[in-house]
Design a protein around this motif. Structure first.
Motif, PDB file in Angstrom:
ATOM      1  N   LEU A   1       0.824  -1.210   0.000  1.00 30.11           N
ATOM      2  CA  LEU A   1       0.000   0.000   0.000  1.00 30.11           C
ATOM      3  C   LEU A   1       0.858   1.260   0.000  1.00 30.11           C
ATOM      4  O   LEU A   1       0.552   2.239  -0.695  1.00 30.11           O
ATOM      5  CB  LEU A   1      -0.934  -0.010   1.212  1.00 30.11           C
ATOM      6  CG  LEU A   1      -2.102  -1.006   1.161  1.00 30.11           C
ATOM      7  CD1 LEU A   1      -2.869  -0.997   2.475  1.00 30.11           C
ATOM      8  CD2 LEU A   1      -3.041  -0.680  -0.002  1.00 30.11           C
ATOM      9  N   ASN A   2       1.946   1.259   0.773  1.00 34.22           N
ATOM     10  CA  ASN A   2       2.820   2.434   0.795  1.00 34.22           C
ATOM     11  C   ASN A   2       3.467   2.668  -0.566  1.00 34.22           C
ATOM     12  O   ASN A   2       3.521   3.808  -1.054  1.00 34.22           O
ATOM     13  CB  ASN A   2       3.900   2.265   1.859  1.00 34.22           C
ATOM     14  CG  ASN A   2       3.371   2.407   3.271  1.00 34.22           C
ATOM     15  OD1 ASN A   2       2.281   2.927   3.477  1.00 34.22           O
ATOM     16  ND2 ASN A   2       4.129   1.941   4.255  1.00 34.22           N
ATOM     17  N   LEU A   3       3.978   1.599  -1.175  1.00 35.30           N
ATOM     18  CA  LEU A   3       4.635   1.757  -2.470  1.00 35.30           C
ATOM     19  C   LEU A   3       3.651   2.177  -3.558  1.00 35.30           C
ATOM     20  O   LEU A   3       3.941   3.077  -4.368  1.00 35.30           O
ATOM     21  CB  LEU A   3       5.339   0.453  -2.860  1.00 35.30           C
ATOM     22  CG  LEU A   3       6.456  -0.034  -1.927  1.00 35.30           C
ATOM     23  CD1 LEU A   3       7.048  -1.344  -2.448  1.00 35.30           C
ATOM     24  CD2 LEU A   3       7.543   1.016  -1.780  1.00 35.30           C
ATOM     25  N   LEU A   4       2.485   1.541  -3.579  1.00 34.41           N
ATOM     26  CA  LEU A   4       1.517   1.852  -4.626  1.00 34.41           C
ATOM     27  C   LEU A   4       0.925   3.255  -4.444  1.00 34.41           C
ATOM     28  O   LEU A   4       0.728   3.993  -5.419  1.00 34.41           O
ATOM     29  CB  LEU A   4       0.411   0.801  -4.637  1.00 34.41           C
ATOM     30  CG  LEU A   4      -0.594   0.864  -5.793  1.00 34.41           C
ATOM     31  CD1 LEU A   4       0.136   0.839  -7.133  1.00 34.41           C
ATOM     32  CD2 LEU A   4      -1.589  -0.292  -5.700  1.00 34.41           C
ATOM     33  N   SER A   5       0.645   3.640  -3.203  1.00 35.51           N
ATOM     34  CA  SER A   5       0.114   4.990  -2.970  1.00 35.51           C
ATOM     35  C   SER A   5       1.139   6.059  -3.333  1.00 35.51           C
ATOM     36  O   SER A   5       0.781   7.118  -3.862  1.00 35.51           O
ATOM     37  CB  SER A   5      -0.318   5.125  -1.511  1.00 35.51           C
ATOM     38  OG  SER A   5       0.798   4.960  -0.645  1.00 35.51           O
ATOM     39  N   ASN A   6       2.438   5.803  -3.072  1.00 34.37           N
ATOM     40  CA  ASN A   6       3.471   6.757  -3.484  1.00 34.37           C
ATOM     41  C   ASN A   6       3.533   6.890  -5.006  1.00 34.37           C
ATOM     42  O   ASN A   6       3.691   7.991  -5.544  1.00 34.37           O
ATOM     43  CB  ASN A   6       4.831   6.324  -2.948  1.00 34.37           C
ATOM     44  CG  ASN A   6       5.047   6.726  -1.503  1.00 34.37           C
ATOM     45  OD1 ASN A   6       4.293   7.518  -0.958  1.00 34.37           O
ATOM     46  ND2 ASN A   6       6.062   6.167  -0.876  1.00 34.37           N
ATOM     47  N   SER A   7       3.418   5.771  -5.699  1.00 32.95           N
ATOM     48  CA  SER A   7       3.445   5.826  -7.171  1.00 32.95           C
ATOM     49  C   SER A   7       2.255   6.603  -7.708  1.00 32.95           C
ATOM     50  O   SER A   7       2.385   7.403  -8.647  1.00 32.95           O
ATOM     51  CB  SER A   7       3.449   4.403  -7.740  1.00 32.95           C
ATOM     52  OG  SER A   7       4.633   3.725  -7.370  1.00 32.95           O
ATOM     53  N   ILE A   8       1.089   6.388  -7.135  1.00 28.55           N
ATOM     54  CA  ILE A   8      -0.101   7.130  -7.582  1.00 28.55           C
ATOM     55  C   ILE A   8       0.052   8.620  -7.275  1.00 28.55           C
ATOM     56  O   ILE A   8      -0.335   9.488  -8.062  1.00 28.55           O
ATOM     57  CB  ILE A   8      -1.360   6.543  -6.921  1.00 28.55           C
ATOM     58  CG1 ILE A   8      -1.577   5.097  -7.401  1.00 28.55           C
ATOM     59  CG2 ILE A   8      -2.584   7.387  -7.224  1.00 28.55           C
ATOM     60  CD1 ILE A   8      -2.723   4.380  -6.696  1.00 28.55           C
ATOM     61  N   LYS A   9       0.635   8.930  -6.121  1.00 27.99           N
ATOM     62  CA  LYS A   9       0.762  10.322  -5.699  1.00 27.99           C
ATOM     63  C   LYS A   9       1.689  11.110  -6.616  1.00 27.99           C
ATOM     64  O   LYS A   9       1.413  12.279  -6.952  1.00 27.99           O
ATOM     65  CB  LYS A   9       1.290  10.373  -4.266  1.00 27.99           C
ATOM     66  CG  LYS A   9       1.401  11.786  -3.694  1.00 27.99           C
ATOM     67  CD  LYS A   9       2.120  11.778  -2.366  1.00 27.99           C
ATOM     68  CE  LYS A   9       1.449  10.893  -1.348  1.00 27.99           C
ATOM     69  NZ  LYS A   9       2.131  10.953  -0.030  1.00 27.99           N
ATOM     70  N   PHE A  10       2.792  10.490  -7.060  1.00 33.16           N
ATOM     71  CA  PHE A  10       3.799  11.235  -7.815  1.00 33.16           C
ATOM     72  C   PHE A  10       3.787  10.920  -9.312  1.00 33.16           C
ATOM     73  O   PHE A  10       4.715  11.299 -10.017  1.00 33.16           O
ATOM     74  CB  PHE A  10       5.185  10.959  -7.251  1.00 33.16           C
ATOM     75  CG  PHE A  10       5.364  11.425  -5.838  1.00 33.16           C
ATOM     76  CD1 PHE A  10       5.453  12.771  -5.551  1.00 33.16           C
ATOM     77  CD2 PHE A  10       5.395  10.517  -4.789  1.00 33.16           C
ATOM     78  CE1 PHE A  10       5.597  13.202  -4.244  1.00 33.16           C
ATOM     79  CE2 PHE A  10       5.545  10.935  -3.485  1.00 33.16           C
ATOM     80  CZ  PHE A  10       5.642  12.289  -3.205  1.00 33.16           C
ATOM     81  N   THR A  11       2.776  10.219  -9.773  1.00 31.53           N
ATOM     82  CA  THR A  11       2.635   9.972 -11.212  1.00 31.53           C
ATOM     83  C   THR A  11       1.653  10.990 -11.781  1.00 31.53           C
ATOM     84  O   THR A  11       0.557  11.163 -11.247  1.00 31.53           O
ATOM     85  CB  THR A  11       2.129   8.544 -11.478  1.00 31.53           C
ATOM     86  OG1 THR A  11       3.068   7.609 -10.931  1.00 31.53           O
ATOM     87  CG2 THR A  11       1.988   8.291 -12.965  1.00 31.53           C
TER      88      THR A  11
END
Length: 531
Positions: A387-397
């Motif tokens: 969840l942390n990795l995927l949410s970071n990717s969504i946030k900065f994409t």
């Protein structure tokens, strides 16, 4: 009378603090100051401690070589008794033995005395005077008129023997060595020169050359001894600095441990103090947002209630992240290990965040290898990492970007998870910063959705607790990829059915106990494989 005009105040900027002095420069300055102070208090230009040590070695050498000097004096007295009267030779021998006994006695007294700078100077003068007396005694016999019948070669041999022994015995005190040998050499050289023959001139020149050689040899021995003492002193100083540094590091470690304990207590206390009112805020804001007791008379109140609830949820998540990181750093985070399917966990996390990604126009692709066995791991921890990795990717994409979720086998037989995006990327020099606690890169600071900088550190620590690896690769304006691997030891391969115990041969007691322990260890693996 007119009042003198006051001078206008001139603004002076505050002086800049001096630049910190490097450790090597400070140590070199301290060394120069110490050497200058030692030269002022030393009698020989070296450190006072070295003066004392050199005198101590001189005294020990004279005491240890006492028997050699006695044999030399007695043999010389017997030999010269052939050319001079036996009574004269015996008197000279007794006098030389008395002088030698006085030197030995003073050496013993020096070694038994407590060291001090004034006493060192006093003993140094005494030893020089005693060696001068020792050399003058040798002069009285080597230039005795009764030895005219003796050959110059024999006198030259005895002179070389005397100055060689004296130079070796007094090498640690060069002034004493010169006082013991110079009178003998000068007297013999003058005696040869006054004879007026060419051969005696040559012998006089050889005597002076021998004196110079042995003086140089004594100086070299003294320099070697002094260099050894300086090396030992430097080693002792380094050992002292290491001990001091170790004491400072131990004290700093104790302070850090105390600060860590205080931080843990503070976080535990604050978590209780914050969660108690936060639960009420979340509960009542949920009631007001849902309009359980009736609609609001002002519609905007419903939006305000939703904002309060969302802010409370964000605050609760932040508190939970801080507590998780604190427990991990304190070594109190315990893994609740069980059989976990990595592909299923990643798919569930994708399903939870799919709506957020769709609202931003981001497409998420799944590339999973099918038929992979389960992992022996903590499902909650793995879910938190994904969840942390995927949410970071969504946030900065950015809008219209793409994210790839991959799960498969590693080359060593383990399993891996990869989250790759086409976001703004992270500069290479900022990767250690974003992996540190509360660390944020420049892109994160500029982003509208700023976080606390705890997602990546928590994920990395959780993977480290599983014995895996956490790798972050990023290129600016190209994208970021995070690869998480789990070791082969955590992959639970299915086992074949066990044979019936009736068909197996009878086991010995020790073998049966070992087999029972092996079955207990395999039990969770079998359930995972058959499930």
């Amino acid at each position: 009378m007119s009042k003198p005009a006051e001078k206008p105040e001139v603004f002076q900027p505050p002086a800049e603090p001096p630049a910190p002095v490097p450790v090597n420069a400070r140590r070199a300055a301290q060394q120069r100051v110490r050497e200058a102070r030692d030269k002022l208090t030393s009698t020989s230009g070296t450190r006072p401690a070295f003066d004392r040590e050199l005198l101590r070695q001189y005294a020990q050498t004279r005491i240890s070589a006492s028997l050699v000097v006695i044999l030399l004096v007695v043999a010389t007295g017997v030999l010269f008794g052939l050319w001079m009267q036996p009574i004269t030779a015996a008197a000279w021998t007794c006098g030389m033995l008395c002088v030698h006994a006085a030197i030995t006695r003073h050496c013993v007294r020096f070694l038994a005395e407590q060291p001090s700078i004034p006493s060192t100077r006093k003993w140094r003068t005494r030893f020089v005077l005693l060696d001068l007396l020792y050399g003058l005694c040798w002069v009285t016999v080597l230039i005795h008129p009764a030895l005219d019948a003796a050959s110059g070669a024999m006198i030259m041999f005895l002179m070389l023997l005397v100055i060689a022994v004296s130079s070796m015995l007094s090498a640690n005190l060069p002034v004493a060595a010169l006082a013991a040998t110079a009178p003998v050499t000068v007297a013999i050289a003058l005696n040869f020169m006054l004879s007026g023959t060419f051969d005696n001139y040559v012998l006089a020149a050889l005597a002076l050359a021998a004196e110079g050689y042995f003086a140089l040899l004594a100086h070299r021995l003294h320099s070697t001894t002094l260099a050894t003492l300086e090396a030992r002193a430097e080693k002792d100083a380094l050992i002292g600095e290491l001990e001091q540094a170790k004491a400072i590091s131990d004290e700093a470690r104790h302070r850090a441990e105390a600060a860590n304990v205080a931080k843990s207590r503070f976080l535990a206390q604050m978590s209780h103090e914050l969660r108690t009112p936060l639960n009420a805020i979340l509960g009542f804001s949920e009631v007001m947002k849902s309009e359980i007791f009736g609609p609001h008379t002002v519609p905007v109140y419903k939006e305000y209630s939703a904002d309060i609830h969302n802010s409370g949820v964000h605050l609760l998540n932040l508190i939970n992240e801080i507590l998780d990181l604190s427990r991990i750093e304190a070594g109190r985070y315990e893994l609740n290990e069980e059989a976990v399917s990595l592909v299923h966990v990643v798919a569930d996390c994708h399903h939870l965040l799919k709506l957020r990604a769709s609202s931003r126009g981001i497409t998420i692709y799944e590339v999973f290898e099918q038929g992979m066995p389960r992992l022996w791991a903590d499902e909650r921890a793995i879910r938190q990492v994904v969840l942390n990795l995927l949410s970071n990717s969504i946030k900065f994409t950015p809008q219209g970007g793409e994210i790839w979720l991959k799960a498969g086998w590693t080359a060593s037989g383990g399993q891996y998870l990869s989250v790759k995006d086409t976001g703004s990327g992270i500069p290479e020099n900022e990767i250690p910063i974003v992996l540190a606690s509360f660390g944020q890169g420049s892109n994160s600071i500029k982003s509208a959705e700023q976080g606390a900088g705890l997602g990546l550190p928590i994920a990395k620590n959780l993977i480290d607790m599983h014995g895996g690896t956490f790798t972050l690769k990023s290129k600016l304006r190209i994208g970021t990829e995070v690869i998480v691997t789990f070791p082969p030891e955590r992959v639970m391969s299915a086992l074949g059915p066990m044979s019936d115990e009736a068909d197996a041969p009878p086991l010995q007691p020790e073998t049966a106990a070992a087999d029972d322990r092996r079955r207990l260890r395999r039990k969770p693996i079998m359930s995972a494989g058959t499930g």
